[in-house]
Design a protein around this motif. Sequence first.
Motif, short mmCIF file in Angstrom:
data_model
loop_
_atom_site.label_atom_id
_atom_site.label_comp_id
_atom_site.label_asym_id
_atom_site.label_seq_id
_atom_site.Cartn_x
_atom_site.Cartn_y
_atom_site.Cartn_z
N GLY A 50 -36.09 45.84 8.66
CA GLY A 50 -37.17 44.77 9.38
C GLY A 50 -38.56 44.90 8.54
O GLY A 50 -39.20 44.30 9.16
N LYS A 51 -38.77 45.80 8.06
CA LYS A 51 -40.52 46.15 7.39
C LYS A 51 -40.21 46.02 5.95
O LYS A 51 -41.36 45.57 5.37
CB LYS A 51 -40.71 47.47 7.82
N LEU A 63 -41.70 42.19 2.76
CA LEU A 63 -40.78 41.23 3.24
C LEU A 63 -41.43 39.91 2.41
O LEU A 63 -42.66 39.79 2.20
CB LEU A 63 -40.89 40.93 4.65
N GLU A 80 -35.88 40.32 6.23
CA GLU A 80 -35.77 41.18 7.46
C GLU A 80 -34.32 41.76 7.70
O GLU A 80 -34.04 42.97 7.95
CB GLU A 80 -35.99 40.33 8.86
#
Length: 223
Positions: A50-51, A63, A80
Amino acid sequence: MGPFLPAICVMLLALNAAVSPASVGPEDYPAADEAERTANNDIIFDDYRGKGCVDDSGFVYKLGERFFPGHSNCPCVCTEDGPVCDQPECPKIHPKCTKVEHNGCCPECKEVKNFCEYKGKTYKILEEFKPSPCEWCRCEPNNEVHCVVADCAVPECVNPVYEPEQCCPICKNGPNCFAGTTIIPAGIEVKVDDCTICRCHSGDWWKPAQCLRRECLNGQPSS
């Protein structure tokens, strides 16, 4: 003193139960448990879910950033949910391709073989050539060389000669055969000595000559 003994025993049993290991749980040693986990894992990896994204070499990408994982030439985009990579259906490389480039996502053919190789030499498509006096060859469209070898007839002599740039041997002195160790021409009778007349077989030059011996006296033929 007698009445106090039971009371002392009861107190000792209660104290022993209070310090028994069975009553101690893992939550009573948080520091020790953390130290043990650290000892079992020398390296603690950060969680980039997610980072960002991590490639095979350990590089981290943000991202939305494009990158090439490992040795791939197809780009990926960091999302993500992890890397999303291009996986196109690459065209097949021509079987006659002699030079392939891998600069892009798909390999590309830069040169197609349009010649034949035979005994260290190259020939154009449909080119005819003679690698030896007895061979006739042609470079076919499939890049293969097809050759035909001449079939020489049996020579009509016992001493054929191979001339330069000629495939089959020739009889320079015409047809002949052996009469013993002597070579005689075909078609005539030959007197090989005072008592023997020989003649070659008609058409069978490799066979010994047919000889006729007459009775001789002191080396002279009898009358």
